[in-house]
Motif scaffolding. Structure first.
Motif, PDB file in Angstrom:
ATOM      1  N   GLY A 196       0.740  -1.266   0.080  1.00 54.79           N
ATOM      2  CA  GLY A 196      -0.046   0.047  -0.005  1.00 54.79           C
ATOM      3  C   GLY A 196       0.880   1.279   0.092  1.00 54.79           C
ATOM      4  O   GLY A 196       1.906   1.210   0.414  1.00 54.79           O
ATOM      5  N   PRO A 197       0.281   2.312  -0.592  1.00 60.53           N
ATOM      6  CA  PRO A 197       1.064   3.667  -0.388  1.00 60.53           C
ATOM      7  C   PRO A 197       0.791   4.241   1.231  1.00 60.53           C
ATOM      8  O   PRO A 197       0.091   3.310   1.775  1.00 60.53           O
ATOM      9  N   ARG A 199      -0.064   5.527   4.422  1.00 62.54           N
ATOM     10  CA  ARG A 199      -1.623   5.473   5.075  1.00 62.54           C
ATOM     11  C   ARG A 199      -2.200   6.787   4.886  1.00 62.54           C
ATOM     12  O   ARG A 199      -3.620   6.732   4.762  1.00 62.54           O
ATOM     13  N   SER A 201      -1.897   9.002   2.473  1.00 61.96           N
ATOM     14  CA  SER A 201      -1.669   9.443   0.950  1.00 61.96           C
ATOM     15  C   SER A 201      -2.945   9.607   0.269  1.00 61.96           C
ATOM     16  O   SER A 201      -3.967   9.128   0.672  1.00 61.96           O
ATOM     17  N   GLN A 204      -4.360   6.071  -1.081  1.00 70.61           N
ATOM     18  CA  GLN A 204      -4.827   5.116   0.044  1.00 70.61           C
ATOM     19  C   GLN A 204      -6.157   5.673   0.595  1.00 70.61           C
ATOM     20  O   GLN A 204      -7.246   5.008   0.990  1.00 70.61           O
ATOM     21  N   ARG A 205      -6.273   6.844   0.876  1.00 67.45           N
ATOM     22  CA  ARG A 205      -7.676   7.775   1.325  1.00 67.45           C
ATOM     23  C   ARG A 205      -8.727   7.470   0.238  1.00 67.45           C
ATOM     24  O   ARG A 205      -9.788   7.117   0.777  1.00 67.45           O
ATOM     25  N   ILE A 207      -8.983   4.858  -1.776  1.00 69.05           N
ATOM     26  CA  ILE A 207      -9.135   3.451  -1.864  1.00 69.05           C
ATOM     27  C   ILE A 207     -10.031   3.108  -0.671  1.00 69.05           C
ATOM     28  O   ILE A 207     -11.201   2.496  -0.709  1.00 69.05           O
ATOM     29  N   ASP A 208      -9.632   3.662   0.672  1.00 72.77           N
ATOM     30  CA  ASP A 208     -10.273   3.309   1.706  1.00 72.77           C
ATOM     31  C   ASP A 208     -11.817   3.937   1.747  1.00 72.77           C
ATOM     32  O   ASP A 208     -12.788   3.425   2.288  1.00 72.77           O
ATOM     33  N   TYR A 220      -1.925  -5.944   4.341  1.00 75.00           N
ATOM     34  CA  TYR A 220      -0.991  -4.876   3.630  1.00 75.00           C
ATOM     35  C   TYR A 220       0.334  -5.378   4.293  1.00 75.00           C
ATOM     36  O   TYR A 220       0.444  -5.495   5.439  1.00 75.00           O
ATOM     37  N   HIS A 223       3.330  -0.298   3.944  1.00 79.77           N
ATOM     38  CA  HIS A 223       2.831   0.859   3.399  1.00 79.77           C
ATOM     39  C   HIS A 223       4.054   1.638   3.391  1.00 79.77           C
ATOM     40  O   HIS A 223       4.744   1.753   4.236  1.00 79.77           O
TER      41      HIS A 223
END
Length: 311
Positions: A196-197, A199, A201, A204-205, A207-208, A220, A223
């Motif tokens: 993952g990039p 947390r 970033s 990642q935001r 995707i979440d 993961y 990160h």
């Protein structure tokens, strides 16, 4: 003792040329004026500096010493003037550009190289910033330009224009679990270990925010802070990774599969700050370099910001 810099320059020219006449010519002085300056320099030093001969002049031992130190002083003076002038050339505050990690990975650096070379008197402050914060700062006039995702500035009175596709793909090592697959859904990718990039970033935001509560909880392996490292680890077979397709350079040795989830199809927009209703030539030029690096076409809307020609 205090030495006049012009007198030191004249002395260096006289010794270099071997003639007071030639030295005076280099300084755009008359011969009488140059001779008077040299005599004044000798009186100031309290010692003869030149041996005057029929065909010119040559330095005395004291003159040789003065010549060496005068050259050092003049060289240091030039460095001092250049250093101070570097601050004076930029008469306004730096431009402020905000962008997420996807844009920062490849085309923002490319745009900065071409822009800063073409505009040596313009400085740029660049910050990596998630889209919501970028939009807020643009709306509050804290930045000149920003690169954002999709229509997240739709409820703000900000001008935007498309920069290109920023859809997400899944990558993994060549010959691995993605081999022979053209596309898959995120829930399938999440069944495998992921890279993952960062947390916090933008990626990642994103995707979440979009995977939803019913997606399997991914494992993961790690990160990491930047996309280059994410891609390197995926390439080495440490895990799969979800990355923007444009972040993967052509001929990178990875298996690449499109993500079929609707949220994986993204566009990048160039967004103009609230303070750029009538953008400066520098802001307009920076926008042009960003378009070129992103491979985007010039906007044709009637309400697009004016684009004066670059100098």
């Amino acid at each position: 003792m205090r030495y006049d810099l012009d007198d030191l320059r004249l002395f260096v020219h006289v010794v270099t040329e071997g003639s007071i006449t030639a030295g005076a010519r280099r300084m755009l002085l008359s011969l009488p004026s140059a001779s008077a300056r040299v005599r004044s320099l000798e009186r100031h030093a309290g010692v003869e500096l030149l041996i005057r001969e029929r065909r010119g002049v040559r330095p005395t031992p004291a003159g040789v010493t003065l010549l060496r130190h005068a050259r050092d002083v003049l060289a240091q003076t030039a460095l001092l003037e250049g250093a101070v002038a570097g601050y004076a050339r930029t008469s306004s505050a730096p431009l402020v550009l905000l962008a997420g990690g996807s844009a920062m990975h490849r085309f923002v650096p490319q745009a900065l190289v071409s822009f800063l070379r073409a505009h040596p008197d313009v400085d740029v402050t660049v910050e990596e910033c998630p889209t919501p914060r970028t939009v807020r700062r643009l709306a509050e006039g804290e930045a000149d330009l920003g690169i954002i995702q999709d229509d997240e500035a739709a409820d703000r009175d900000l001008r935007t224009e498309p920069l290109g596709d920023d859809s997400l793909v899944v990558i993994g090592r060549v010959g691995g679990v993605l081999a022979g697959r053209g596309a898959l859904r995120y829930r399938e990718a999440a069944e495998h270990p992921l890279i993952g990039p960062g947390r916090d970033s933008s990626l990642q935001r994103w995707i979440d925010k979009h995977v939803g509560p019913h997606a399997p909880a991914p494992r993961y392996r790690t990160h990491v802070a930047d996309l280059t490292t994410v891609i390197t680890l995926a390439m080495a077979g440490v895990g799969l990774a979800v990355v923007p397709s444009r972040a993967v350079a052509e001929h990178t040795p990875v298996e690449t599969c499109a993500l079929q989830d609707g949220w994986a199809r993204r566009r990048q927009l160039l967004c103009w700050g609230a303070g750029t209703r009538e953008p400066s030539a520098a802001v307009t030029a920076l926008a042009r370099h960003l378009r070129a690096a992103a491979g985007a076409e010039e906007p044709t809307r009637l309400d697009a910001p004016p684009r004066p020609e670059e100098p």
